[in-house]
Design a protein around this motif. Structure first.
Motif, PDB file in Angstrom:
ATOM      1  N   GLN A   1      -0.786 -43.278 -34.865  1.00 31.77           N
ATOM      2  CA  GLN A   1       0.194 -44.167 -34.168  1.00 31.77           C
ATOM      3  C   GLN A   1       1.758 -43.434 -34.245  1.00 31.77           C
ATOM      4  OE1 GLN A   1       2.425 -46.494 -37.716  1.00 31.77           O
ATOM      5  NE2 GLN A   1       2.298 -48.247 -36.283  1.00 31.77           N
ATOM      6  N   THR A   2       1.987 -43.453 -32.931  1.00 31.10           N
ATOM      7  CA  THR A   2       3.506 -42.364 -32.995  1.00 31.10           C
ATOM      8  C   THR A   2       5.002 -43.594 -32.750  1.00 31.10           C
ATOM      9  OG1 THR A   2       2.850 -43.903 -30.510  1.00 31.10           O
ATOM     10  CG2 THR A   2       2.630 -41.687 -31.184  1.00 31.10           C
ATOM     11  N   ALA A   3       4.484 -45.061 -32.569  1.00 32.71           N
ATOM     12  CA  ALA A   3       5.874 -45.491 -32.955  1.00 32.71           C
ATOM     13  C   ALA A   3       5.254 -47.144 -33.906  1.00 32.71           C
ATOM     14  CB  ALA A   3       6.567 -45.394 -31.838  1.00 32.71           C
ATOM     15  N   ASN A   4       6.123 -47.701 -34.577  1.00 31.09           N
ATOM     16  CA  ASN A   4       6.128 -48.972 -35.184  1.00 31.09           C
ATOM     17  C   ASN A   4       6.478 -50.173 -33.675  1.00 31.09           C
ATOM     18  OD1 ASN A   4       8.214 -49.061 -35.815  1.00 31.09           O
ATOM     19  ND2 ASN A   4       8.502 -48.574 -37.592  1.00 31.09           N
ATOM     20  N   LEU A   5       6.075 -51.336 -33.813  1.00 32.83           N
ATOM     21  CA  LEU A   5       6.692 -52.285 -32.809  1.00 32.83           C
ATOM     22  C   LEU A   5       8.446 -52.037 -32.806  1.00 32.83           C
ATOM     23  CD1 LEU A   5       5.969 -53.978 -30.841  1.00 32.83           C
ATOM     24  CD2 LEU A   5       5.203 -55.768 -32.207  1.00 32.83           C
ATOM     25  N   ALA A   6       8.773 -51.883 -34.149  1.00 29.36           N
ATOM     26  CA  ALA A   6      10.346 -51.934 -34.338  1.00 29.36           C
ATOM     27  C   ALA A   6      10.965 -51.246 -33.215  1.00 29.36           C
ATOM     28  CB  ALA A   6      10.886 -52.644 -35.576  1.00 29.36           C
ATOM     29  N   GLU A   7      10.083 -50.236 -33.577  1.00 33.83           N
ATOM     30  CA  GLU A   7      10.667 -48.406 -32.654  1.00 33.83           C
ATOM     31  C   GLU A   7      11.139 -48.193 -31.453  1.00 33.83           C
ATOM     32  OE1 GLU A   7       8.929 -45.633 -35.064  1.00 33.83           O
ATOM     33  OE2 GLU A   7      10.559 -45.504 -36.473  1.00 33.83           O
ATOM     34  N   TRP A   8       8.981 -49.437 -31.155  1.00 33.74           N
ATOM     35  CA  TRP A   8       8.838 -49.013 -29.586  1.00 33.74           C
ATOM     36  C   TRP A   8      10.297 -50.494 -29.170  1.00 33.74           C
ATOM     37  CZ3 TRP A   8       5.425 -46.755 -27.151  1.00 33.74           C
ATOM     38  CH2 TRP A   8       5.278 -46.938 -25.110  1.00 33.74           C
TER      39      TRP A   8
ATOM     40  N   ARG B   1      12.969 -50.969 -29.492  1.00 34.98           N
ATOM     41  CA  ARG B   1      14.151 -50.066 -29.733  1.00 34.98           C
ATOM     42  C   ARG B   1      14.851 -49.452 -28.220  1.00 34.98           C
ATOM     43  NH1 ARG B   1      14.332 -50.192 -35.471  1.00 34.98           N
ATOM     44  NH2 ARG B   1      14.008 -48.116 -35.313  1.00 34.98           N
ATOM     45  N   MET B   2      13.267 -48.541 -28.250  1.00 36.60           N
ATOM     46  CA  MET B   2      12.747 -47.396 -27.575  1.00 36.60           C
ATOM     47  C   MET B   2      12.653 -48.294 -25.693  1.00 36.60           C
ATOM     48  SD  MET B   2      10.864 -45.031 -29.386  1.00 36.60           S
ATOM     49  CE  MET B   2      10.314 -43.792 -27.998  1.00 36.60           C
ATOM     50  N   HIS B   3      12.411 -49.216 -25.741  1.00 35.90           N
ATOM     51  CA  HIS B   3      11.668 -49.708 -24.382  1.00 35.90           C
ATOM     52  C   HIS B   3      12.262 -50.947 -23.695  1.00 35.90           C
ATOM     53  CE1 HIS B   3       9.402 -45.938 -24.260  1.00 35.90           C
ATOM     54  NE2 HIS B   3       8.893 -45.204 -25.024  1.00 35.90           N
ATOM     55  N   GLY B   4      12.479 -51.309 -25.498  1.00 32.88           N
ATOM     56  CA  GLY B   4      13.252 -52.886 -25.063  1.00 32.88           C
ATOM     57  C   GLY B   4      11.760 -53.672 -25.076  1.00 32.88           C
ATOM     58  N   ARG B   5      11.938 -55.183 -25.275  1.00 35.90           N
ATOM     59  CA  ARG B   5      10.043 -56.053 -25.302  1.00 35.90           C
ATOM     60  C   ARG B   5      10.357 -56.479 -23.778  1.00 35.90           C
ATOM     61  NH1 ARG B   5      10.967 -60.972 -29.297  1.00 35.90           N
ATOM     62  NH2 ARG B   5       9.655 -60.879 -28.688  1.00 35.90           N
ATOM     63  N   HIS B   6       8.248 -55.932 -23.667  1.00 40.22           N
ATOM     64  CA  HIS B   6       8.240 -56.344 -22.386  1.00 40.22           C
ATOM     65  C   HIS B   6       8.111 -58.351 -22.675  1.00 40.22           C
ATOM     66  CE1 HIS B   6       5.225 -57.294 -25.628  1.00 40.22           C
ATOM     67  NE2 HIS B   6       4.827 -58.691 -25.026  1.00 40.22           N
ATOM     68  N   PRO B   7       7.928 -58.490 -21.193  1.00 35.32           N
ATOM     69  CA  PRO B   7       8.397 -59.505 -20.412  1.00 35.32           C
ATOM     70  C   PRO B   7       7.617 -61.340 -20.998  1.00 35.32           C
ATOM     71  CG  PRO B   7       8.304 -58.677 -18.299  1.00 35.32           C
ATOM     72  CD  PRO B   7       8.015 -57.945 -19.714  1.00 35.32           C
ATOM     73  N   ILE B   8       7.512 -62.220 -21.866  1.00 35.08           N
ATOM     74  CA  ILE B   8       6.734 -63.191 -22.332  1.00 35.08           C
ATOM     75  C   ILE B   8       6.748 -64.372 -21.562  1.00 35.08           C
ATOM     76  CG2 ILE B   8       5.878 -64.524 -24.159  1.00 35.08           C
ATOM     77  CD1 ILE B   8       6.994 -62.400 -25.981  1.00 35.08           C
ATOM     78  N   TYR B   9       6.250 -64.674 -20.683  1.00 31.89           N
ATOM     79  CA  TYR B   9       5.241 -65.742 -19.491  1.00 31.89           C
ATOM     80  C   TYR B   9       4.872 -66.951 -20.984  1.00 31.89           C
ATOM     81  CZ  TYR B   9       6.557 -62.451 -16.485  1.00 31.89           C
ATOM     82  OH  TYR B   9       7.660 -61.205 -15.693  1.00 31.89           O
ATOM     83  N   ALA B  10       5.193 -67.866 -20.090  1.00 30.98           N
ATOM     84  CA  ALA B  10       4.818 -69.577 -20.749  1.00 30.98           C
ATOM     85  C   ALA B  10       5.004 -70.181 -19.745  1.00 30.98           C
ATOM     86  CB  ALA B  10       5.052 -69.539 -22.186  1.00 30.98           C
ATOM     87  N   ASN B  11       3.519 -71.065 -19.046  1.00 29.79           N
ATOM     88  CA  ASN B  11       3.030 -71.968 -18.367  1.00 29.79           C
ATOM     89  C   ASN B  11       3.852 -71.041 -16.448  1.00 29.79           C
ATOM     90  OD1 ASN B  11       2.779 -74.298 -16.657  1.00 29.79           O
ATOM     91  ND2 ASN B  11       4.434 -75.026 -17.491  1.00 29.79           N
TER      92      ASN B  11
ATOM     93  N   LYS C   1       6.052 -69.625 -16.147  1.00 29.89           N
ATOM     94  CA  LYS C   1       7.421 -68.624 -16.162  1.00 29.89           C
ATOM     95  C   LYS C   1       8.199 -67.464 -16.941  1.00 29.89           C
ATOM     96  CE  LYS C   1       8.532 -73.461 -14.550  1.00 29.89           C
ATOM     97  NZ  LYS C   1       9.616 -75.053 -14.744  1.00 29.89           N
ATOM     98  N   GLU C   2       9.370 -67.083 -16.905  1.00 34.91           N
ATOM     99  CA  GLU C   2       9.405 -66.455 -17.820  1.00 34.91           C
ATOM    100  C   GLU C   2      10.167 -66.948 -19.299  1.00 34.91           C
ATOM    101  OE1 GLU C   2      11.832 -61.923 -18.288  1.00 34.91           O
ATOM    102  OE2 GLU C   2      10.677 -62.914 -16.362  1.00 34.91           O
ATOM    103  N   VAL C   3       9.753 -66.828 -20.015  1.00 40.61           N
ATOM    104  CA  VAL C   3      10.326 -67.003 -21.729  1.00 40.61           C
ATOM    105  C   VAL C   3      11.819 -66.198 -21.688  1.00 40.61           C
ATOM    106  CG1 VAL C   3      10.569 -67.525 -24.171  1.00 40.61           C
ATOM    107  CG2 VAL C   3       8.649 -67.881 -22.208  1.00 40.61           C
ATOM    108  N   ASP C   4      12.977 -66.800 -21.787  1.00 39.33           N
ATOM    109  CA  ASP C   4      14.082 -66.153 -22.441  1.00 39.33           C
ATOM    110  C   ASP C   4      14.380 -66.236 -23.799  1.00 39.33           C
ATOM    111  OD1 ASP C   4      16.625 -65.557 -22.823  1.00 39.33           O
ATOM    112  OD2 ASP C   4      17.950 -67.127 -21.568  1.00 39.33           O
ATOM    113  N   LEU C   5      13.722 -64.581 -24.161  1.00 33.75           N
ATOM    114  CA  LEU C   5      13.904 -64.613 -25.628  1.00 33.75           C
ATOM    115  C   LEU C   5      15.203 -64.494 -26.259  1.00 33.75           C
ATOM    116  CD1 LEU C   5      11.620 -61.145 -25.232  1.00 33.75           C
ATOM    117  CD2 LEU C   5      10.485 -63.504 -25.434  1.00 33.75           C
ATOM    118  N   GLY C   6      16.218 -64.523 -25.489  1.00 34.09           N
ATOM    119  CA  GLY C   6      17.849 -65.027 -26.003  1.00 34.09           C
ATOM    120  C   GLY C   6      18.141 -66.543 -26.610  1.00 34.09           C
ATOM    121  N   ALA C   7      17.389 -66.988 -25.842  1.00 35.99           N
ATOM    122  CA  ALA C   7      17.342 -68.404 -26.310  1.00 35.99           C
ATOM    123  C   ALA C   7      16.513 -69.056 -27.634  1.00 35.99           C
ATOM    124  CB  ALA C   7      16.091 -69.542 -25.311  1.00 35.99           C
ATOM    125  N   GLY C   8      15.842 -68.220 -28.258  1.00 35.36           N
ATOM    126  CA  GLY C   8      15.291 -68.334 -29.559  1.00 35.36           C
ATOM    127  C   GLY C   8      16.487 -68.309 -30.757  1.00 35.36           C
TER     128      GLY C   8
END
Length: 235
Positions: free
Chosen positions: A190-197, A199-209, A211-218
Protein backbone atom coordinates in the motif's frame (compact mmCIF):
# COMPACT_ATOMS: atom_id res chain seq x y z
CA UNK A 1 -33.09 -23.49 -8.89
CA UNK A 2 -34.52 -22.75 -12.32
CA UNK A 3 -31.99 -20.13 -13.41
CA UNK A 4 -28.68 -21.31 -11.89
CA UNK A 5 -26.38 -24.10 -13.07
CA UNK A 6 -22.84 -25.29 -12.24
CA UNK A 7 -20.22 -23.57 -14.37
CA UNK A 8 -18.90 -26.97 -15.42
CA UNK A 9 -22.29 -27.67 -17.09
CA UNK A 10 -21.32 -25.15 -19.77
CA UNK A 11 -18.59 -27.59 -20.84
CA UNK A 12 -21.15 -29.72 -22.71
CA UNK A 13 -20.95 -27.13 -25.49
CA UNK A 14 -17.21 -27.72 -25.63
CA UNK A 15 -17.75 -31.46 -26.07
CA UNK A 16 -20.27 -30.79 -28.81
CA UNK A 17 -17.94 -28.39 -30.61
CA UNK A 18 -15.16 -30.98 -30.56
CA UNK A 19 -17.52 -33.51 -32.16
CA UNK A 20 -18.50 -30.99 -34.84
CA UNK A 21 -14.89 -29.94 -35.50
CA UNK A 22 -12.70 -33.06 -35.26
CA UNK A 23 -10.10 -31.47 -37.55
CA UNK A 24 -9.61 -28.39 -35.33
CA UNK A 25 -6.02 -27.66 -34.31
CA UNK A 26 -7.09 -26.49 -30.84
CA UNK A 27 -9.76 -28.05 -28.69
CA UNK A 28 -12.64 -26.11 -27.19
CA UNK A 29 -12.52 -24.21 -23.92
CA UNK A 30 -13.51 -26.55 -21.08
CA UNK A 31 -14.83 -25.08 -17.83
CA UNK A 32 -13.68 -27.34 -15.00
CA UNK A 33 -15.03 -25.78 -11.79
CA UNK A 34 -16.59 -27.61 -8.86
CA UNK A 35 -20.30 -26.78 -8.28
CA UNK A 36 -19.46 -25.65 -4.74
CA UNK A 37 -17.16 -23.01 -6.18
CA UNK A 38 -18.91 -21.49 -9.19
CA UNK A 39 -22.34 -21.13 -10.78
CA UNK A 40 -23.63 -19.47 -13.92
CA UNK A 41 -26.95 -18.11 -15.09
CA UNK A 42 -27.64 -17.30 -18.76
CA UNK A 43 -29.77 -14.20 -19.24
CA UNK A 44 -30.93 -12.05 -22.13
CA UNK A 45 -30.49 -8.28 -22.11
CA UNK A 46 -32.21 -6.07 -24.64
CA UNK A 47 -29.67 -3.47 -25.75
CA UNK A 48 -32.46 -1.04 -26.69
CA UNK A 49 -35.01 -1.38 -23.88
CA UNK A 50 -32.59 -2.77 -21.21
CA UNK A 51 -35.09 -5.49 -20.41
CA UNK A 52 -33.59 -8.49 -18.60
CA UNK A 53 -35.04 -11.98 -19.08
CA UNK A 54 -33.62 -15.24 -17.65
CA UNK A 55 -33.28 -17.73 -20.48
CA UNK A 56 -34.60 -20.55 -18.30
CA UNK A 57 -37.92 -18.69 -18.15
CA UNK A 58 -38.75 -19.71 -21.73
CA UNK A 59 -36.14 -22.38 -22.48
CA UNK A 60 -35.61 -25.68 -20.65
CA UNK A 61 -31.87 -25.27 -20.17
CA UNK A 62 -31.50 -28.34 -17.97
CA UNK A 63 -33.14 -30.68 -20.49
CA UNK A 64 -31.22 -29.08 -23.34
CA UNK A 65 -27.93 -29.76 -21.56
CA UNK A 66 -28.95 -33.40 -21.13
CA UNK A 67 -29.80 -33.59 -24.83
CA UNK A 68 -26.43 -32.13 -25.80
CA UNK A 69 -24.62 -34.75 -23.72
CA UNK A 70 -26.56 -37.57 -25.40
CA UNK A 71 -26.05 -36.09 -28.88
CA UNK A 72 -22.31 -35.61 -28.39
CA UNK A 73 -21.91 -39.15 -27.03
CA UNK A 74 -23.45 -40.56 -30.23
CA UNK A 75 -20.51 -39.17 -32.23
CA UNK A 76 -22.48 -38.76 -35.48
CA UNK A 77 -21.36 -36.65 -38.42
CA UNK A 78 -21.57 -32.83 -38.30
CA UNK A 79 -24.74 -32.61 -40.44
CA UNK A 80 -26.74 -35.12 -38.36
CA UNK A 81 -25.41 -33.68 -35.11
CA UNK A 82 -26.47 -30.14 -36.06
CA UNK A 83 -29.93 -31.39 -37.04
CA UNK A 84 -30.35 -33.17 -33.69
CA UNK A 85 -29.26 -30.04 -31.79
CA UNK A 86 -31.76 -27.96 -33.76
CA UNK A 87 -34.58 -30.39 -32.94
CA UNK A 88 -33.65 -30.31 -29.25
CA UNK A 89 -33.59 -26.49 -29.26
CA UNK A 90 -37.05 -26.32 -30.82
CA UNK A 91 -38.62 -28.80 -28.40
CA UNK A 92 -37.19 -27.04 -25.34
CA UNK A 93 -38.28 -23.58 -26.50
CA UNK A 94 -41.54 -22.20 -25.09
CA UNK A 95 -42.56 -19.39 -27.43
CA UNK A 96 -45.44 -18.30 -25.16
CA UNK A 97 -43.03 -17.44 -22.31
CA UNK A 98 -40.37 -15.75 -24.47
CA UNK A 99 -40.25 -12.00 -25.18
CA UNK A 100 -42.60 -10.85 -27.93
CA UNK A 101 -39.80 -10.17 -30.42
CA UNK A 102 -37.76 -13.29 -29.63
CA UNK A 103 -38.36 -16.24 -31.93
CA UNK A 104 -36.59 -19.29 -33.37
CA UNK A 105 -34.23 -17.18 -35.48
CA UNK A 106 -33.04 -15.30 -32.40
CA UNK A 107 -32.68 -18.62 -30.58
CA UNK A 108 -30.46 -19.95 -33.36
CA UNK A 109 -28.21 -16.91 -33.11
CA UNK A 110 -28.06 -17.43 -29.37
CA UNK A 111 -26.72 -20.96 -29.84
CA UNK A 112 -24.12 -19.69 -32.32
CA UNK A 113 -22.99 -17.23 -29.67
CA UNK A 114 -22.62 -20.06 -27.14
CA UNK A 115 -20.44 -22.06 -29.52
CA UNK A 116 -18.19 -19.08 -30.22
CA UNK A 117 -17.65 -18.58 -26.51
CA UNK A 118 -16.09 -22.02 -26.12
CA UNK A 119 -14.69 -22.75 -29.59
CA UNK A 120 -13.93 -19.39 -31.18
CA UNK A 121 -10.28 -19.66 -32.24
CA UNK A 122 -10.42 -16.91 -34.87
CA UNK A 123 -8.70 -13.65 -33.77
CA UNK A 124 -11.93 -11.75 -34.46
CA UNK A 125 -14.20 -14.28 -32.74
CA UNK A 126 -15.63 -11.66 -30.39
CA UNK A 127 -16.65 -9.31 -33.19
CA UNK A 128 -18.11 -12.20 -35.19
CA UNK A 129 -20.09 -13.52 -32.23
CA UNK A 130 -21.69 -10.12 -31.66
CA UNK A 131 -21.92 -9.03 -35.28
CA UNK A 132 -25.62 -9.79 -35.67
CA UNK A 133 -27.85 -6.73 -35.43
CA UNK A 134 -30.33 -8.26 -32.99
CA UNK A 135 -31.25 -6.28 -29.89
CA UNK A 136 -31.11 -9.33 -27.58
CA UNK A 137 -27.64 -10.10 -26.24
CA UNK A 138 -26.53 -13.13 -24.25
CA UNK A 139 -24.91 -12.41 -20.89
CA UNK A 140 -23.53 -14.99 -18.48
CA UNK A 141 -23.68 -14.14 -14.78
CA UNK A 142 -21.00 -16.18 -13.02
CA UNK A 143 -20.52 -15.80 -9.25
CA UNK A 144 -17.66 -17.57 -7.50
CA UNK A 145 -17.46 -18.30 -3.78
CA UNK A 146 -14.08 -17.65 -2.21
CA UNK A 147 -12.78 -19.60 0.75
CA UNK A 148 -12.62 -17.97 4.17
CA UNK A 149 -10.31 -18.88 7.04
CA UNK A 150 -12.84 -21.37 8.42
CA UNK A 151 -13.72 -23.13 5.15
CA UNK A 152 -10.35 -23.16 3.41
CA UNK A 153 -10.23 -25.81 0.71
CA UNK A 154 -6.66 -26.49 -0.43
CA UNK A 155 -7.90 -28.65 -3.32
CA UNK A 156 -9.79 -25.68 -4.72
CA UNK A 157 -6.76 -23.45 -4.33
CA UNK A 158 -4.47 -25.86 -6.17
CA UNK A 159 -6.97 -26.54 -8.98
CA UNK A 160 -7.48 -22.89 -9.87
CA UNK A 161 -6.43 -22.34 -13.50
CA UNK A 162 -6.48 -18.52 -13.63
CA UNK A 163 -3.14 -16.82 -12.85
CA UNK A 164 -2.84 -13.36 -11.29
CA UNK A 165 0.33 -11.26 -11.67
CA UNK A 166 1.40 -9.84 -8.30
CA UNK A 167 4.53 -8.33 -6.79
CA UNK A 168 5.25 -11.75 -5.27
CA UNK A 169 4.95 -13.47 -8.64
CA UNK A 170 2.19 -15.48 -10.28
CA UNK A 171 -0.54 -16.59 -7.87
CA UNK A 172 -3.72 -18.46 -8.74
CA UNK A 173 -6.89 -16.40 -8.76
CA UNK A 174 -8.59 -18.42 -5.99
CA UNK A 175 -5.52 -18.41 -3.76
CA UNK A 176 -5.08 -14.65 -4.21
CA UNK A 177 -8.68 -13.87 -3.24
CA UNK A 178 -9.14 -16.63 -0.67
CA UNK A 179 -8.12 -16.90 2.96
CA UNK A 180 -7.69 -13.11 3.25
CA UNK A 181 -4.39 -13.35 1.37
CA UNK A 182 -5.35 -10.44 -0.88
CA UNK A 183 -5.84 -8.17 2.13
CA UNK A 184 -2.34 -9.00 3.32
CA UNK A 185 -0.74 -8.36 -0.08
CA UNK A 186 -2.60 -5.10 -0.64
CA UNK A 187 -1.60 -3.82 2.80
CA UNK A 188 2.01 -4.90 2.22
CA UNK A 189 2.32 -2.83 -0.98
CA UNK A 190 0.00 0.00 0.00
CA UNK A 191 1.32 3.43 -0.98
CA UNK A 192 -1.45 5.54 0.57
CA UNK A 193 -4.72 5.01 2.38
CA UNK A 194 -7.97 6.40 1.03
CA UNK A 195 -7.94 9.56 3.15
CA UNK A 196 -4.36 10.42 2.13
CA UNK A 197 -5.13 9.78 -1.55
CA UNK A 198 -8.16 12.07 -1.46
CA UNK A 199 -6.12 14.85 0.17
CA UNK A 200 -3.42 14.55 -2.50
CA UNK A 201 -5.50 14.01 -5.62
CA UNK A 202 -9.03 14.94 -4.64
CA UNK A 203 -12.06 12.68 -4.81
CA UNK A 204 -13.02 11.17 -8.13
CA UNK A 205 -16.40 12.21 -9.58
CA UNK A 206 -19.38 10.02 -8.75
CA UNK A 207 -22.27 9.64 -11.19
CA UNK A 208 -25.85 8.54 -10.56
CA UNK A 209 -28.46 8.21 -13.28
CA UNK A 210 -26.10 9.82 -15.78
CA UNK A 211 -25.51 12.95 -13.68
CA UNK A 212 -22.55 13.93 -11.56
CA UNK A 213 -23.28 13.89 -7.84
CA UNK A 214 -22.47 17.08 -5.96
CA UNK A 215 -20.39 15.75 -3.08
CA UNK A 216 -20.75 19.00 -1.21
CA UNK A 217 -24.51 18.63 -1.13
CA UNK A 218 -24.21 15.74 1.25
CA UNK A 219 -22.83 17.93 4.02
CA UNK A 220 -25.57 18.83 6.42
CA UNK A 221 -25.60 21.36 9.17
CA UNK A 222 -25.66 20.09 12.71
CA UNK A 223 -29.22 19.56 13.89
CA UNK A 224 -30.54 21.94 16.49
CA UNK A 225 -30.45 20.70 20.01
CA UNK A 226 -33.91 20.24 21.33
CA UNK A 227 -34.20 20.48 25.08
CA UNK A 228 -36.98 18.52 26.60
CA UNK A 229 -37.95 19.42 30.11
CA UNK A 230 -38.47 16.42 32.24
CA UNK A 231 -41.70 16.35 34.04
CA UNK A 232 -41.12 16.16 37.72
CA UNK A 233 -43.14 13.63 39.53
CA UNK A 234 -44.74 15.13 42.65
CA UNK A 235 -43.33 13.73 45.84
Amino acid sequence: MRDWFPVSAYAVFANLCDVLRPEAVLGSLFCDIHPNQGLFSPILINSRTREIVPIAKFFDVQQFLRDIVDIADLGRGPAITKAMVAISAVRNFDRTMAPADFGLDQLRRLLVDCFYRVAGSDPSWSERAYSYADSWKLVMITPMSFQDLYNYDFATMSDSKTPVATQEGEITFCAYNGGRWRKIVEHLHQTANLAEWNRMHGRHPIYANGKEVDLGAGKRAKPELVQIEKQRTPA
